[in-house]
Design a protein around this motif. Structure first.
Motif: not given
Length: 423
Positions: A25, A28, A52, A318, A321, A324, A405
């Motif tokens: 991540f 990203e 992001p 955001s 993300i 996920r 993250l």
């Protein structure tokens, strides 16, 4: 992972990164670079989260729809603007542990705090005092003091500060209980920042809420340093209301919109006084301009104006993300990577470093607040010059926040090695 499982050396950090299910991540996010082209070690998600990479495309979609559709974008855009805030509610509700109907993204944090206090701070001649932690973020204290003054109450009389004991940095629940025992007939509201910005202490929200409700006290929380960092479980905890920002751990961009929670038990209380605007009106009759105000049930009923779509697009980018990644996974890594940071600091700290933040992972998020003996801001400046972006708080605290993250175990190792070298 328990503390004794951590090991010294770079190889351990590399191995942890290889095993990290969230490692990918970090690719990203845009990570700031130094003048020499190297990436900064960014440990400041508690102040402003990184952007992001998909945020630009999310915003561009709305710009394109605006350019191509004009006003028709309200209903014909790829993500129609009329219900746009609803696209955020389910994901945001998972992050704060609420039902979607209890959550709305709107305004900014302190605006939402004032709106909530309009509804939930209803002082009487006898029951009018507000309890707040002594070292609350200044904006919260200013807002609370101004509400007291608005009701012609002197803050010197109406504000009770929940303080750490002399020589300590953390607030104790038993001291809050003592405050209530001495003042319960006069306290109208608890307004607590659930994760303290300075110390990083995560307060026991369930016990605080029960303490308040058992004594006829309304309970509200500021999750500015909690949302996206810890799981506040707002519905289960039973707080009356909560507010938060989205530009720290939720990575929505500087000055972006805030969030608001109103517990469902207040959802259909149309008698609850509030400041209102047309976007909080019944959706079925909102555009019949001559109808008296009819609030939408739930948190949506506190909306004032139609939402700023470009800011909401950044939040949606955001939250996608977070969806996920899974918040449970984020929280699990948070405990591990923060524990690793604590382990590394403790290895060479001796009496040179004092960690203000609680040692219990359940009483903190990913921030550690550290004091270095006999150091001043020049130490922080030296860290910054070496490529670490962290955060300084007067008089002598460096806040380090490895965000799950986008921070790696190697980031944490590199910072610890740098600090060790400098002190």
């Amino acid at each position: 992972m328990i503390k004794t499982a951590y090991q010294k050396g770079l190889n351990f950090a590399k191995e942890m990164d290889l095993q990290d299910p969230l490692a990918s991540f970090s690719d990203e996010f845009h990570i700031p670079t130094q003048k020499n082209g190297d990436k900064h070690i960014y440990l400041c998600g508690n102040s402003l989260g990184l952007q992001p990479k998909q945020t630009a495309s999310f915003i561009q979609q709305e710009l394109d729809d605006w350019a191509n559709l004009g006003v028709e974008g309200h209903t014909e855009a790829q993500h129609p603007w009329m219900p746009y805030h609803e696209f955020l509610s389910e994901s945001m509700a998972k992050i704060v542990g609420a039902k979607p109907s209890e959550v709305v993204v709107m305004n900014t944090l302190t605006t939402n705090l004032h709106l909530m206090m309009v509804s939930f701070y209803r002082p009487t001649s006898k029951k009018y005092k507000i309890v707040i932690e002594a070292d609350a973020f200044p904006s919260d204290k200013y807002a609370v003091e101004s509400q007291l003054k608005f009701h012609n109450i002197d803050p010197a009389d109406g504000l009770i500060l929940w303080k750490p004991r002399e020589g300590e940095h953390l607030c104790r629940l038993e001291d809050l209980k003592e405050i209530v025992a001495e003042n319960k007939e006069e306290i109208a509201l608890f307004m607590i920042g659930n994760t303290n910005y300075y110390s990083g202490q995560f307060y026991n929200m369930s016990e605080i809420t029960k303490l308040g409700h058992d004594n006829g006290i309304i309970v509200g929380f500021d999750l500015a340093h909690g949302a996206g960092n810890i799981q506040p479980n707002l519905h289960e905890v039973g707080a009356d209301f909560a507010v938060w920002c989205t530009y720290k751990y939720l990575n929505s961009g500087p000055g972006s919109l805030g969030g608001c929670f109103v517990h469902e038990r207040h959802a259909n209380n149309k008698e609850l006084k509030r400041f209102v605007g047309w976007w909080g009106h019944n959706k079925d009759t909102r555009f019949n301009m001559r109808k008296d105000f009819d609030p939408i049930p739930g948190a949506e009923g506190w909306q004032l104006s139609n939402p700023p779509i470009l800011s909401m697009a950044a939040i949606r980018a955001s939250l996608a993300i977070f969806e996920r990644a899974g918040f449970e996974n984020i929280r699990e890594k948070s405990e591990k990577i923060t524990g690793y940071l604590e382990f590394l600091l403790s290895d060479f700290a001796g009496d040179k470093i004092n960690i203000l933040t609680p040692k219990n992972p359940k009483e903190r998020g990913c921030q550690l607040s550290i004091q270095v003996k006999n150091a001043d801001k020049s130490l922080f400046d030296a860290i910054t010059k070496q490529g670490v972006i962290a955060d300084w708080r007067e008089p002598d605290v460096i806040r380090i926040a490895p965000a799950p993250l986008y921070n790696s175990y190697q980031d944490v190792f590199a910072f610890a090695e740098l600090l060790k070298k400098l002190i």
